[in-house]
Design a protein around this motif. Structure first.
Motif: not given
Length: 248
Positions: A93-102, A140-149
């Motif tokens: 679900r996170i990967a669908i929203r944000w392009p974060i390294d799996r 989820w909190a980590f992913a949201r913070a990661r998108t702001r980097e």
């Protein structure tokens, strides 16, 4: 020295417990039994399995993980492995929203699981929810913070470029007779990193500053100062400012 055949930690765990057995018996409807790791995890995520058996597996897994003091931590790894299907759904679900390294998400998931696992009480009802829900919230909190980097190739060069911009030693802002004064000094940190200081002002107050500057430039400062009202009242007239030679 053996080579790790996978570059993702979830895949390493899958390989580790693919043929393993649970190190403890569980109580089924037919009595005590010993399940393989795959059978136990299949029970945990099957809708047709008995809730009591699922509770028993999670309870035994969490209890064994908390009692595991060995260097290898096989019991803790087993508890993490049992939680992988739930974590995979969350990471999808996170990967669908944000392009974060799996790989970053998988590592953060295991760290969150280990942190939550320490405080979970295996004797409570729905121990799986007590373990998985806080873990998922942390990921989820980590992913949201990661998108702001924002990635920077050379942080040192960025700091040097920031420091190369000359700034005055002091930037006093005065002349306002509201009983306060602002003084801004450049950052003293060696990396030069700093944050923007912003003051929010009401629109009507900001407009009064602008009109005051215009009135002072036109030589009408004293007139405007005497004409100002200390508080809201009835309107007695208007003052229009036009460019010299403009239409009236």
């Amino acid at each position: 020295m053996g080579l790790i055949p996978y570059n993702r930690v979830f895949d390493v765990l899958e390989h580790r417990f693919r043929l393993a057995e649970l190190p403890f018996p569980v109580t089924t409807a037919e009595g005590p039994a010993r399940l393989s790791a795959l059978e136990a995890r299949r029970v945990l995520y099957s809708r047709s399995s008995e809730p009591v058996l699922r509770e028993e597996i999670w309870r035994e897994a969490v209890d064994a993980a908390q009692c595991d003091t060995g260097a290898a931590g096989s019991e803790r790894l087993l508890a993490l492995w049992l939680a992988l299907p739930a974590m995979r759904r969350t990471l999808h679900r996170i990967a669908i929203r944000w392009p974060i390294d799996r790989r970053e998400l998988e590592s953060e998931s295991l760290l969150a699981l280990l942190a939550v696992l320490v405080d979970v009480d295996p004797r409570i009802r729905e121990v799986d929810r007590a373990l998985l829900r806080p873990t998922i919230n942390r990921v989820w909190a980590f992913a949201r913070a990661r998108t702001r980097e924002r990635p920077v190739a050379d942080a040192g060069a960025l700091a040097a470029a920031h420091l190369s911009v000359e700034s005055p030693a002091e930037s006093p802002v005065g002349g306002w007779h509201d009983g306060w004064e602002l003084q801004v000094s450049p950052p003293v940190r060696p990396d030069g990193l700093s944050a923007t200081v912003r003051f929010s002002v009401a629109p009507d107050r900001l407009e009064s500053f602008r009109l005051g500057e215009v009135a002072g430039h036109l030589g009408l400062g004293e007139i405007v100062h005497r004409a100002r009202r200390p508080s809201e009242g009835s309107r007695i007239g208007t003052l229009s400012l036009r460019p010299s030679g403009g239409r009236r």
